[in-house]
Structures are given as structure tokens and as C-alpha cells.
Design a protein around this motif. Sequence first.
Motif, PDB file in Angstrom:
ATOM      1  N   VAL A 119      32.299  45.642  28.817  1.00  0.00           N
ATOM      2  CA  VAL A 119      32.377  44.984  27.512  1.00  0.00           C
ATOM      3  C   VAL A 119      31.001  44.842  26.851  1.00  0.00           C
ATOM      4  O   VAL A 119      30.897  44.326  25.742  1.00  0.00           O
ATOM      5  CB  VAL A 119      33.045  43.602  27.632  1.00  0.00           C
ATOM      6  N   GLY A 120      29.966  45.288  27.525  1.00  0.00           N
ATOM      7  CA  GLY A 120      28.625  45.214  26.957  1.00  0.00           C
ATOM      8  C   GLY A 120      27.690  46.154  27.682  1.00  0.00           C
ATOM      9  O   GLY A 120      27.990  46.613  28.787  1.00  0.00           O
ATOM     10  N   MET A 121      26.556  46.443  27.052  1.00  0.00           N
ATOM     11  CA  MET A 121      25.598  47.352  27.681  1.00  0.00           C
ATOM     12  C   MET A 121      24.224  47.158  27.067  1.00  0.00           C
ATOM     13  O   MET A 121      24.079  46.633  25.948  1.00  0.00           O
ATOM     14  CB  MET A 121      26.037  48.804  27.510  1.00  0.00           C
ATOM     15  N   VAL A 122      23.207  47.602  27.811  1.00  0.00           N
ATOM     16  CA  VAL A 122      21.841  47.616  27.305  1.00  0.00           C
ATOM     17  C   VAL A 122      21.013  48.525  28.216  1.00  0.00           C
ATOM     18  O   VAL A 122      21.300  48.641  29.412  1.00  0.00           O
ATOM     19  CB  VAL A 122      21.232  46.198  27.248  1.00  0.00           C
ATOM     20  N   GLY A 123      20.016  49.174  27.632  1.00  0.00           N
ATOM     21  CA  GLY A 123      19.133  50.037  28.411  1.00  0.00           C
ATOM     22  C   GLY A 123      17.682  49.681  28.157  1.00  0.00           C
ATOM     23  O   GLY A 123      17.354  48.983  27.191  1.00  0.00           O
ATOM     24  N   ALA A 124      16.798  50.155  29.030  1.00  0.00           N
ATOM     25  CA  ALA A 124      15.371  49.895  28.877  1.00  0.00           C
ATOM     26  C   ALA A 124      14.581  51.073  29.426  1.00  0.00           C
ATOM     27  O   ALA A 124      14.843  51.543  30.537  1.00  0.00           O
ATOM     28  CB  ALA A 124      14.983  48.613  29.607  1.00  0.00           C
ATOM     29  N   LEU A 125      13.624  51.543  28.628  1.00  0.00           N
ATOM     30  CA  LEU A 125      12.764  52.657  29.014  1.00  0.00           C
ATOM     31  C   LEU A 125      11.307  52.304  28.748  1.00  0.00           C
ATOM     32  O   LEU A 125      10.997  51.610  27.764  1.00  0.00           O
ATOM     33  CB  LEU A 125      13.108  53.918  28.206  1.00  0.00           C
ATOM     34  N   PRO A 126      10.395  52.788  29.585  1.00  0.00           N
ATOM     35  CA  PRO A 126       8.972  52.549  29.319  1.00  0.00           C
ATOM     36  C   PRO A 126       8.521  53.332  28.087  1.00  0.00           C
ATOM     37  O   PRO A 126       9.019  54.417  27.814  1.00  0.00           O
ATOM     38  CB  PRO A 126       8.284  53.064  30.589  1.00  0.00           C
ATOM     39  N   VAL A 127       7.602  52.747  27.338  1.00  0.00           N
ATOM     40  CA  VAL A 127       7.049  53.419  26.165  1.00  0.00           C
ATOM     41  C   VAL A 127       5.932  54.349  26.632  1.00  0.00           C
ATOM     42  O   VAL A 127       4.948  53.903  27.227  1.00  0.00           O
ATOM     43  CB  VAL A 127       6.508  52.406  25.146  1.00  0.00           C
ATOM     44  N   ASP A 128       6.096  55.623  26.362  1.00  0.00           N
ATOM     45  CA  ASP A 128       5.134  56.629  26.793  1.00  0.00           C
ATOM     46  C   ASP A 128       4.106  56.856  25.689  1.00  0.00           C
ATOM     47  O   ASP A 128       4.276  57.721  24.825  1.00  0.00           O
ATOM     48  CB  ASP A 128       5.855  57.931  27.146  1.00  0.00           C
TER      49      ASP A 128
END
Length: 227
Positions: A119-128
Amino acid sequence: MAPCHIRKYQESDRQWVVGLLSRGMAEHAPATFRQLLKLPRTLILLLGGPLALLLVSGSWLLALVFSISLFPALWFLAKKPWTEYVDMTLCTDMSDITKSYLSEHGSCFWVAESEEKVVGMVGALPVDDPTLREKRLQLFHLFVDSEHRRQGIAKALVRTVLQFARDQGYSEVILDTGTIQLSAMALYQSMGFKKTGQSFFCVWARLVALHTVHFIYHLPSSKVGSL
């Protein structure tokens, strides 16, 4: 209210996640359409176009047909930035979520699950960006299903990202959201995110005056916390 728990993404979640993304983006089309209708250039087109055609052709029918035909074109313009975003996302980082988000130590993708449904989601990536002096994480794709909003799920997902950033030694968390997404902007600001600027994420967004707002959250350093 059914209990909800947050866990890491699994490949079996893909259909749910893509559905959340598509529905979440489509929800913004009506508000974008209303905003588009209020733009001065749109009002000039809606009022001036049929009038000019009437003066040139002398036909009320032709002017009326032209006026009515403008609305489907404007609706297409209102939807286009969001469909463009979905298409771009499914061809880039979300084409393979496991590879993009779960193959490296400093990134992750979470889902919120309730009654065996995502019912929900989120992602996270390092800033290159080698020019940055601080280690920075970017939050992506925060979505909560419309039937499960106002239950604190979005805030819990953001907190999950912030805690992950602390654990991984990041100094800052950044994110982008649209000016049309008022509830999202209010959530981020209530949690301590600060605006840093705005831009247009594509040509279609510029045509409908749909700004992307940039936010940043400064994480307290471990040195300050230990004093």
C-alpha cells in the motif's frame, strides 16, 4: 485500521509497486488541468481563439467546434508530464528495482504492507556528484495508496529513509516534488525538510507551468549528538 509494516522490496512486489506509481501519477492530472485552465495564455487561447476564428470565418459553428476541441487538447497536456514521468521511471531506476536499489550498500527500496497488499513505497539512492562536500542521499517515489492515506504511512516511510541515512553515514537527504502535490509538500516541511529551489523536470511540465520543488534535510552529525 489494519496494521501496516514496512519491509524491503521483493521481486514479488513489482506488480503492486508499478501500479502504485502509475495510479499515483495519474491522480495529479485533474489538478494540473485545473491549473492549466487558469494560466493567462490558456485563457487567451480559450477566449481569443474562437473570437478570432469567428471574425475571420463568420461561422459561429466553426468557432464553437474549435472552442470545444481545445479541451481534449488541454487535458492531453495536463496528463502528459505525469505519463512522461512514469515512462521515464520504468525505463531507468525502476526497470530493475533490485539492481538499482538493493545491489549496493548505500541504497534501498521499501514497501509498506497491509493485509498482504503493498500500500506504500519509497526508494533511496546515493547522489553521485564528486563536487559535493557532504555525503547525500536522495529520496525517490514516495507513494501511498489512496485508500490508506491519513494513517501515517507516508510519514513512516520518510522516517525509514531518514533513519537509513543516519545509519549509513549520510549528512543530507534531498528529494523533489511537484507544486501541485500540496499534501506532500506539507508533509516534508512538517518533518523538517527545507526548500532549496525549483525547476521543470521536462518540456511538458514547462508547458503547463508545473514546477518541481527541491527539498533538503540536514541530518545532525554524530559528533553533535555525542556532546
